[in-house]
Write a protein that holds these residues in place. Sequence first.
Motif, PDB file in Angstrom:
ATOM      1  N   ALA A   1       0.736  -1.497   0.313  1.00 26.72           N
ATOM      2  CA  ALA A   1       0.054  -0.071  -0.251  1.00 26.72           C
ATOM      3  C   ALA A   1       0.948   1.256   0.262  1.00 26.72           C
ATOM      4  CB  ALA A   1      -0.850  -0.062   1.312  1.00 26.72           C
ATOM      5  N   GLN A   2       2.176   1.523   1.006  1.00 32.24           N
ATOM      6  CA  GLN A   2       2.922   2.520   0.538  1.00 32.24           C
ATOM      7  C   GLN A   2       3.543   2.405  -1.034  1.00 32.24           C
ATOM      8  OE1 GLN A   2       5.714   2.232   3.306  1.00 32.24           O
ATOM      9  NE2 GLN A   2       6.067   4.664   3.698  1.00 32.24           N
ATOM     10  N   ALA A   3       3.675   1.454  -1.200  1.00 27.39           N
ATOM     11  CA  ALA A   3       4.109   1.707  -2.641  1.00 27.39           C
ATOM     12  C   ALA A   3       3.351   2.386  -3.341  1.00 27.39           C
ATOM     13  CB  ALA A   3       5.266   0.446  -3.105  1.00 27.39           C
ATOM     14  N   LEU A   4       2.003   1.524  -3.079  1.00 29.77           N
ATOM     15  CA  LEU A   4       1.407   2.315  -4.247  1.00 29.77           C
ATOM     16  C   LEU A   4       1.024   3.361  -3.866  1.00 29.77           C
ATOM     17  CD1 LEU A   4      -1.356   1.541  -6.003  1.00 29.77           C
ATOM     18  CD2 LEU A   4      -2.916   1.094  -4.093  1.00 29.77           C
ATOM     19  N   ASP A   5       1.018   4.633  -2.550  1.00 32.48           N
ATOM     20  CA  ASP A   5       1.089   5.598  -2.756  1.00 32.48           C
ATOM     21  C   ASP A   5       1.702   6.793  -3.212  1.00 32.48           C
ATOM     22  OD1 ASP A   5      -1.377   5.413  -0.992  1.00 32.48           O
ATOM     23  OD2 ASP A   5      -0.905   5.472   0.606  1.00 32.48           O
ATOM     24  N   ARG A   6       3.024   6.240  -3.027  1.00 33.08           N
ATOM     25  CA  ARG A   6       4.219   7.071  -3.753  1.00 33.08           C
ATOM     26  C   ARG A   6       4.255   7.115  -5.612  1.00 33.08           C
ATOM     27  NH1 ARG A   6       8.582   4.612   0.597  1.00 33.08           N
ATOM     28  NH2 ARG A   6       7.771   5.606   2.350  1.00 33.08           N
ATOM     29  N   TYR A   7       3.657   5.722  -5.662  1.00 33.30           N
ATOM     30  CA  TYR A   7       4.168   5.857  -7.211  1.00 33.30           C
ATOM     31  C   TYR A   7       2.417   6.417  -8.441  1.00 33.30           C
ATOM     32  CZ  TYR A   7       3.322   3.367 -11.691  1.00 33.30           C
ATOM     33  OH  TYR A   7       3.162   2.881 -12.822  1.00 33.30           O
ATOM     34  N   ARG A   8       1.501   6.072  -7.027  1.00 31.88           N
ATOM     35  CA  ARG A   8       0.816   6.955  -8.277  1.00 31.88           C
ATOM     36  C   ARG A   8       0.819   8.395  -7.719  1.00 31.88           C
ATOM     37  NH1 ARG A   8      -4.761   6.836  -4.058  1.00 31.88           N
ATOM     38  NH2 ARG A   8      -3.179   6.810  -2.722  1.00 31.88           N
ATOM     39  N   PHE A   9       1.528   9.208  -7.000  1.00 27.21           N
ATOM     40  CA  PHE A   9       1.974  10.448  -7.329  1.00 27.21           C
ATOM     41  C   PHE A   9       2.861  10.723  -8.180  1.00 27.21           C
ATOM     42  CE2 PHE A   9       5.366  14.340  -6.363  1.00 27.21           C
ATOM     43  CZ  PHE A   9       4.068  15.311  -6.328  1.00 27.21           C
ATOM     44  N   TRP A  10       3.755  10.047  -8.533  1.00 30.79           N
ATOM     45  CA  TRP A  10       4.964  10.342  -9.638  1.00 30.79           C
ATOM     46  C   TRP A  10       3.773   9.568 -10.905  1.00 30.79           C
ATOM     47  CZ3 TRP A  10       6.535   6.202 -12.922  1.00 30.79           C
ATOM     48  CH2 TRP A  10       7.860   6.572 -13.569  1.00 30.79           C
ATOM     49  N   ALA A  11       3.351   8.216 -11.197  1.00 30.34           N
ATOM     50  CA  ALA A  11       2.696   7.955 -11.922  1.00 30.34           C
ATOM     51  C   ALA A  11       2.239   9.311 -12.524  1.00 30.34           C
ATOM     52  CB  ALA A  11       2.316   6.551 -12.124  1.00 30.34           C
TER      53      ALA A  11
END
Length: 336
Positions: free
Chosen positions: A175-185
């Motif tokens: 879930a943490q990786a998803l949050d950070r990836y969403r901001f970058w993506a």
Amino acid sequence: MTRSTTARSALLLGAVVLLVAAVALSLTVGSRDIAPTDVWRLLRAPDGTGEAAVIHEIRLPRTLLGIAAGAALGLAGALMQSLTRNPLAEPGLLGVNAGAAVAVVGGVTLLGLTEARQYVWLAFGGAGAAAVVVYLVGGTTRGRAGTSPVRLALAGAAVTAALMALVSGLIYTDAQALDRYRFWAVGSLSGRDLTVLWQVAPFLVAGLLLGLVLAPALNAMALGDDTGRALGARPGLVRAATGVAVTLLCGAATAAAGPLAFVGLAVPHAVRALTGPDDRWVLPLSVLAAPVLLLLADVLGRVLVAPGELQVGVVTAFLGAPVLIALVSRRRVAAL
């Protein structure tokens, strides 16, 4: 239709004027409006006020990043369209966006990276590696070496699909990786300081110079490989050099700002419709026009939901989609 040199020169000058206007808007418009005269004064002599901090620490970095990323994506898109002889091709066709995404997700999940400046080198390396894989896969068939636009496009689609499946597998288990990836993506010019731009600047400059130098060879290649050879072009070398330029440009822009939809697709296509197929005009005009779209989209994102903000990647998608639909709905698509 043949465009005169005068008309094309006027378009080039108009693009410069629009770019200057877009830069001015980017520096003055936001949650805190600052008069253009104050912006110019504070740029030359910051006085320690809140307005000076806003300009130097927030708006100037994102404006410079918008210019650099826009120019890179515009030229990369124009090069990809010429390379594949497809007026609707876009920079991500070589798998660079997907490669960057895998590298970023890997850095977040395996290395615990949290900041944009930490993503840059991983994203750029992933983009480059993906492009190399696409070129190797698309350059060999049935034991024979060589590349063709169709094979490159098919290889890019296959590699992109595989890499994005890997990305999905990684982020949906963390879930943490998803949050950070969403901001970058989503693609953004905010939250990046000038350190990010300086990290990718050498690759951007190298890609810009290489891409612009390739214009005459791409013009020759547009007539077919045999005619291109007769005119002195070397098809294999031209395709390889174009692939390197696209990788440098799109990889660096994606690493710095995230994947930005439609900029590298709609802008070169629109430019080609205005100037004709001559890459000696299409390439430099794309370099100037794409930052205009990106900066205006960034400004629009600041004011639409003020005092909040829409990320520029969201705005470019909303702006680029209808423009592209209008362009391809015309009776004739701009020929390459």
